[in-house]
Write an enzyme that holds these catalytic residues in place. Structure first.
Site, PDB file in Angstrom:
ATOM      1  N   LYS A  11       0.825  -1.208   0.000  1.00 23.86           N
ATOM      2  CA  LYS A  11       0.000   0.000   0.000  1.00 23.86           C
ATOM      3  C   LYS A  11       0.866   1.268   0.000  1.00 23.86           C
ATOM      4  CE  LYS A  11      -3.996  -2.219   2.238  1.00 23.86           C
ATOM      5  NZ  LYS A  11      -4.991  -2.130   3.352  1.00 23.86           N
ATOM      6  N   TYR A  51     -12.422  -2.115  -3.851  1.00 23.60           N
ATOM      7  CA  TYR A  51     -12.955  -2.296  -2.499  1.00 23.60           C
ATOM      8  C   TYR A  51     -14.486  -2.201  -2.457  1.00 23.60           C
ATOM      9  CZ  TYR A  51      -8.396  -2.260  -0.126  1.00 23.60           C
ATOM     10  OH  TYR A  51      -7.137  -2.578   0.340  1.00 23.60           O
ATOM     11  N   ASN A 114      -2.250   0.292   6.764  1.00 21.17           N
ATOM     12  CA  ASN A 114      -1.701  -0.952   7.315  1.00 21.17           C
ATOM     13  C   ASN A 114      -0.818  -1.731   6.342  1.00 21.17           C
ATOM     14  OD1 ASN A 114      -3.757  -1.861   5.724  1.00 21.17           O
ATOM     15  ND2 ASN A 114      -4.864  -2.954   7.332  1.00 21.17           N
ATOM     16  N   HIS A 117      -2.080  -5.468   1.542  1.00 17.44           N
ATOM     17  CA  HIS A 117      -3.368  -6.131   1.326  1.00 17.44           C
ATOM     18  C   HIS A 117      -3.106  -7.544   0.847  1.00 17.44           C
ATOM     19  CE1 HIS A 117      -7.289  -7.209  -0.373  1.00 17.44           C
ATOM     20  NE2 HIS A 117      -6.593  -7.668  -1.395  1.00 17.44           N
ATOM     21  N   GLU A 128      -9.787 -10.653  -7.592  1.00 19.51           N
ATOM     22  CA  GLU A 128      -8.852  -9.531  -7.401  1.00 19.51           C
ATOM     23  C   GLU A 128      -7.695  -9.600  -8.401  1.00 19.51           C
ATOM     24  OE1 GLU A 128      -7.727  -9.535  -3.290  1.00 19.51           O
ATOM     25  OE2 GLU A 128      -9.731  -8.963  -2.615  1.00 19.51           O
TER      26      GLU A 128
HETATM   27  P1  RTP Z   1      -6.973  -6.045   3.289  1.00 15.84           P
HETATM   28  O1  RTP Z   1      -8.294  -6.330   2.613  1.00 15.84           O
HETATM   29  O2  RTP Z   1      -6.460  -4.657   3.027  1.00 15.84           O
HETATM   30  O3  RTP Z   1      -5.959  -7.116   3.092  1.00 15.84           O
HETATM   31  O4  RTP Z   1      -7.225  -6.063   4.852  1.00 15.84           O
HETATM   32  P2  RTP Z   1      -8.118  -7.054   5.679  1.00 15.84           P
HETATM   33  O5  RTP Z   1      -8.692  -8.126   4.810  1.00 15.84           O
HETATM   34  O6  RTP Z   1      -7.282  -7.472   6.845  1.00 15.84           O
HETATM   35  O7  RTP Z   1      -9.258  -6.082   6.161  1.00 15.84           O
HETATM   36  P3  RTP Z   1     -10.697  -5.759   5.497  1.00 15.84           P
HETATM   37  O8  RTP Z   1     -11.733  -6.070   6.504  1.00 15.84           O
HETATM   38  O9  RTP Z   1     -10.809  -6.395   4.147  1.00 15.84           O
HETATM   39  O10 RTP Z   1     -10.624  -4.189   5.328  1.00 15.84           O
HETATM   40  C1  RTP Z   1      -9.963  -3.608   4.230  1.00 15.84           C
HETATM   41  C2  RTP Z   1      -9.130  -2.452   4.701  1.00 15.84           C
HETATM   42  O11 RTP Z   1      -9.982  -1.427   5.204  1.00 15.84           O
HETATM   43  C3  RTP Z   1      -9.348  -0.800   6.309  1.00 15.84           C
HETATM   44  N1  RTP Z   1     -10.154  -0.945   7.498  1.00 15.84           N
HETATM   45  N2  RTP Z   1     -10.316   0.022   8.331  1.00 15.84           N
HETATM   46  N3  RTP Z   1     -11.136   1.592  10.538  1.00 15.84           N
HETATM   47  C4  RTP Z   1     -11.529   0.325  10.444  1.00 15.84           C
HETATM   48  O12 RTP Z   1     -12.229  -0.197  11.274  1.00 15.84           O
HETATM   49  C5  RTP Z   1     -11.087  -0.437   9.302  1.00 15.84           C
HETATM   50  N4  RTP Z   1     -11.397  -1.689   9.079  1.00 15.84           N
HETATM   51  C6  RTP Z   1     -10.800  -2.013   7.911  1.00 15.84           C
HETATM   52  C7  RTP Z   1      -8.017  -1.451   6.516  1.00 15.84           C
HETATM   53  O13 RTP Z   1      -7.022  -0.676   5.866  1.00 15.84           O
HETATM   54  C8  RTP Z   1      -8.179  -2.786   5.846  1.00 15.84           C
HETATM   55  O14 RTP Z   1      -6.954  -3.291   5.403  1.00 15.84           O
HETATM   56 MG    MG Z   2      -9.769  -7.733   3.042  1.00 16.55          MG
END
Ligand code: RTP
Ligand code: MG
Length: 143
Positions: A11, A51, A114, A117, A128
């Site tokens: 990212k 997204y 973070n 991804h 994706e």
């Molecule tokens: P990613 O898709 O980026 O690999 O991350 P992930 O599966 O661990 O998390 P996901 O639930 O898919 O959320 C995508 C991205 O959105 C941001 N996020 N912010 N503020 C919040 O509560 C929150 N929750 C998610 C994060 O940058 C996350 O990577």
């Molecule tokens: Mg995710």
């Protein structure tokens, strides 16, 4: 064991920290193979499309703004159980919960920024990967 592919994004925060090579080294040293890669600077439309599953979430606007704030490195990784293994290397979404030695523990500051991804399932990985790469751009040894 299944040979899988997964989508990896380094990212904008991590690209800004100049750690693309360090992150690629983690992938390669655990046996994941980079079979496609490109640097991109996403448009708002591209980030919103990628997204789309999160578009009703309260963090969606901030997520799109962050993901368009600078260049990203998009890659396809291939290996045995690549989807889950990549998720393990990344660590928890919230870096404060990420295990020591994971990418998010080492390179991420906040849940909003973070570092990386990774696809969360084989099905989402296929979608994706196709969002960013044509079949011809994936240089798998299995082809
Ligand atoms: P990613 O898709 O980026 O690999 O991350 P992930 O599966 O661990 O998390 P996901 O639930 O898919 O959320 C995508 C991205 O959105 C941001 N996020 N912010 N503020 C919040 O509560 C929150 N929750 C998610 C994060 O940058 C996350 O990577
Ligand atoms: Mg995710």
């Amino acid at each position: 064991m299944a040979l899988e592919r997964t989508l990896s994004i380094i990212k904008p925060d991590a690209v800004g920290k100049n750690v693309i090579g360090a992150i690629y080294n983690r992938f390669e040293s655990t046996g994941l193979r980079i079979v496609a890669a490109k640097m991109m600077h996403l448009s708002k439309e591209q980030a919103e499309g990628f997204y789309a599953e999160h578009k009703e979430r309260p963090f969606f606007g901030a997520l799109v703004e962050f993901m368009t704030s600078g260049p990203i490195m998009v890659s396809v990784l291939e290996g045995e159980n690549a989807v889950l293994r990549h998720r393990e290397i990344m660590g928890a979404t919230n870096p404060s919960e990420a295990l020591a030695g994971t990418l998010r523990a080492d390179y991420a500051e906040t849940i909003d920024e973070n570092a990386v991804h990774g696809s969360d399932a084989v099905e989402s990985a296929a979608r994706e990967i196709a969002y960013f790469f044509s079949d011809e751009e994936i240089c798998s040894r299995t082809r």
